[in-house]
Design a protein around this motif. Structure first.
Motif, mmCIF file in Angstrom:
data_model
loop_
_atom_site.group_PDB
_atom_site.id
_atom_site.type_symbol
_atom_site.label_atom_id
_atom_site.label_comp_id
_atom_site.label_asym_id
_atom_site.label_seq_id
_atom_site.Cartn_x
_atom_site.Cartn_y
_atom_site.Cartn_z
ATOM 1 N N GLY A 196 0.812 -1.217 0.000
ATOM 2 C CA GLY A 196 0.000 0.000 0.000
ATOM 3 C C GLY A 196 0.837 1.255 0.000
ATOM 4 O O GLY A 196 0.493 2.257 -0.629
ATOM 5 N N GLU A 197 1.983 1.216 0.683
ATOM 6 C CA GLU A 197 2.892 2.363 0.713
ATOM 7 C C GLU A 197 3.493 2.608 -0.669
ATOM 8 O O GLU A 197 3.621 3.755 -1.111
ATOM 9 C CB GLU A 197 3.998 2.117 1.729
ATOM 10 N N ARG A 198 3.851 1.537 -1.376
ATOM 11 C CA ARG A 198 4.427 1.688 -2.710
ATOM 12 C C ARG A 198 3.425 2.344 -3.664
ATOM 13 O O ARG A 198 3.798 3.181 -4.493
ATOM 14 C CB ARG A 198 4.853 0.322 -3.255
ATOM 15 N N VAL A 199 2.167 1.996 -3.522
ATOM 16 C CA VAL A 199 1.134 2.580 -4.387
ATOM 17 C C VAL A 199 0.883 4.033 -4.022
ATOM 18 O O VAL A 199 0.725 4.894 -4.896
ATOM 19 C CB VAL A 199 -0.169 1.762 -4.286
ATOM 20 N N SER A 200 0.846 4.334 -2.722
ATOM 21 C CA SER A 200 0.552 5.709 -2.286
ATOM 22 C C SER A 200 1.727 6.650 -2.505
ATOM 23 O O SER A 200 1.549 7.863 -2.564
ATOM 24 C CB SER A 200 0.163 5.720 -0.801
ATOM 25 N N LYS A 201 2.948 6.071 -2.611
ATOM 26 C CA LYS A 201 4.169 6.864 -2.808
ATOM 27 C C LYS A 201 4.334 7.923 -1.714
ATOM 28 O O LYS A 201 4.740 9.045 -1.955
ATOM 29 C CB LYS A 201 4.172 7.525 -4.189
ATOM 30 N N SER A 203 4.541 8.174 3.027
ATOM 31 C CA SER A 203 4.926 7.436 4.224
ATOM 32 C C SER A 203 3.777 6.623 4.802
ATOM 33 O O SER A 203 3.971 5.838 5.734
ATOM 34 C CB SER A 203 5.450 8.407 5.290
ATOM 35 N N THR A 204 2.567 6.805 4.293
ATOM 36 C CA THR A 204 1.421 6.034 4.775
ATOM 37 C C THR A 204 0.979 5.048 3.695
ATOM 38 O O THR A 204 1.137 5.293 2.508
ATOM 39 C CB THR A 204 0.237 6.950 5.137
ATOM 40 N N ALA A 205 0.397 3.931 4.141
ATOM 41 C CA ALA A 205 -0.061 2.913 3.205
ATOM 42 C C ALA A 205 -1.423 3.296 2.636
ATOM 43 O O ALA A 205 -2.288 3.809 3.362
ATOM 44 C CB ALA A 205 -0.154 1.565 3.913
ATOM 45 N N ASP A 206 -1.608 3.044 1.355
ATOM 46 C CA ASP A 206 -2.919 3.235 0.743
ATOM 47 C C ASP A 206 -3.869 2.208 1.355
ATOM 48 O O ASP A 206 -3.684 1.004 1.208
ATOM 49 C CB ASP A 206 -2.819 3.031 -0.771
ATOM 50 N N VAL A 207 -4.884 2.687 2.057
ATOM 51 C CA VAL A 207 -5.729 1.782 2.835
ATOM 52 C C VAL A 207 -6.515 0.837 1.943
ATOM 53 O O VAL A 207 -6.768 -0.319 2.305
ATOM 54 C CB VAL A 207 -6.649 2.582 3.787
ATOM 55 N N GLN A 208 -6.892 1.277 0.742
ATOM 56 C CA GLN A 208 -7.666 0.400 -0.133
ATOM 57 C C GLN A 208 -6.814 -0.753 -0.665
ATOM 58 O O GLN A 208 -7.294 -1.886 -0.766
ATOM 59 C CB GLN A 208 -8.268 1.197 -1.297
#
Length: 397
Positions: A196-201, A203-208
């Motif tokens: 999720g972090e890689r997708v959001s780019k 420091s937080t993970a993309d929750v979806q």
């Protein structure tokens, strides 16, 4: 398995499917009742205190944040059994959530030969071992079929049903984790967070992305159901886990895995939230065909609502007070009620942001509203006595 929503539409699918199901079932959500609730002494005098009572402060000594993440992940996986509240109270004096917490504590402490919270250890948690760790009796006395006046103990009863569900979930999840090469559930969750972090780019993970990875891999998180040909997506335990990670690790400087942003997720709908919203007059079922005999005896007169929405008396909600059993529902009815709670809470948050006073209402989030509804149901003695609907044959709430 029901078809799952696309990863980038997971949260919107929860909201839209819940809204559509509520509308088609002709379940009414009263905007007047929502405003009455938000302006009530019951809400205003308790919200900031009660909404922080999440039950996630664990009295255990962890070797690392990953160790704690694994425990919280297993706790979320097993966060069900609400339909067995009364038999559990009769057996142990505790409700479903407290029994699950103590089971996970026992798994954490009791694996002398093998880590019971590992993928391998979970597969050894057969029904007998789960019952032993929970300290519950799974035998019922039945008359001997050949000898009059003699009774024999046989496996059975509602607590045994719950033990079977818990064992099945643990064994299945352990098998999936080991086959995929994960030492425990926490390791899988950490990897999903990093994806999720890689997708959001950021420091937080993309929750979806995180939720989608979790739901697709583990069947016990696939909380969705088809009613009248249409899917209803709830995913209560997956949302609960995401927010539990945020609560426990959001303020930590470097927990070794990213933390998801749960500020925009919907509620984690179980049986408590919709039942309480019915008793508070927000969800109205009188015109809904699926509920002509469900909750129809609930007193939502002005006098009764004024009492429930008044500031709580000094009488606390005693943990030893057994709640009243609510109506037993079908799976379809349970999903419709939970969908109505999702829809109602979306409307409550929207209405809160439109109000001028108090100023903190403008920042109300669904997660905090969820925590308040769940906790106030236990905090107030009069709310503890309100009936909550019952569905036993489920591993989702």
């Amino acid at each position: 398995m029901n078809s799952l929503p696309e990863p980038n539409a997971l949260l919107s699918s929860i909201r839209s499917s819940s809204h559509l199901a509520t509308e088609i079932a002709n379940i009414s959500i009263s905007s007047q009742a929502i405003e009455r609730l938000l302006k009530s002494p019951a809400f205003l005098t308790s919200f900031q205190r009660v909404s922080t009572q999440h039950g996630l402060a664990l009295p255990l000594k962890f070797s690392s944040p990953l160790d704690e993440l694994n425990v919280i992940s297993v706790l979320s996986l097993l966060n069900f059994g609400s339909g067995y509240r009364l038999p559990l109270r009769a057996e142990t004096g505790r409700g479903a959530w407290d029994n699950i917490r103590l089971l996970v504590f026992a798994m954490f402490i009791g694996g002398s030969e093998e880590d019971l919270l590992s993928a391998k250890g979970m597969q050894h948690l057969n029904e007998a071992k789960v019952a032993e760790l929970m300290r519950v009796n799974v035998y019922v006395e039945k008359p001997h079929k050949d000898i009059p006046g003699v009774t024999v103990g046989e496996l059975g009863g509602p607590v045994y049903e719950l033990v079977k569900h818990i064992s099945a979930v643990l064994i299945e999840t352990g098998q999936l984790l080991e086959k995929a090469g994960y030492p425990n559930l926490g390791a899988f969750v950490a990897e999903a967070l990093k994806e999720g972090e890689r997708v959001s780019k950021s420091s937080t993970a993309d929750v979806q992305v995180f939720l989608d990875r979790l739901i697709r891999f583990i069947p016990a998180f696939q909380d969705c159901h088809i009613v009248d040909g249409r899917p209803i997506y709830i995913f209560k335990k997956a949302l609960f886990l995401a927010h539990a990670i945020t609560i426990r690790f959001g303020s930590m400087s470097s927990p070794s895995f990213p933390v998801p942003d749960t500020s925009q997720v919907p509620i984690f709908a179980d049986n408590v939230l919709p039942s309480l919203l019915v008793h508070l007059g927000v969800i109205e079922l009188s015109s809904s065909p699926p509920f002509q005999s469900i909750f129809q005896d609930v007193d939502v007169s002005i006098e009764k609502l004024n009492s429930r929405l008044a500031e709580a008396s000094t009488e606390p909600g005693s943990p030893g007070t057994p709640p009243n059993e609510g109506p037993t529902v079908t799976t379809d009815q349970a999903y419709l009620l939970r969908a109505a709670a999702v829809d109602a809470c979306e409307m409550i948050v929207q209405k809160a942001r439109e109000l001028d006073e108090p100023s903190w209402l403008k920042d109300l989030r669904s997660t905090a509203l969820d925590m308040w509804l769940w906790s106030i149901a236990k905090d107030r003695a009069d709310y503890r006595r309100l009936g909550r609907f019952v569905l036993r044959d489920t591993v989702f709430f």
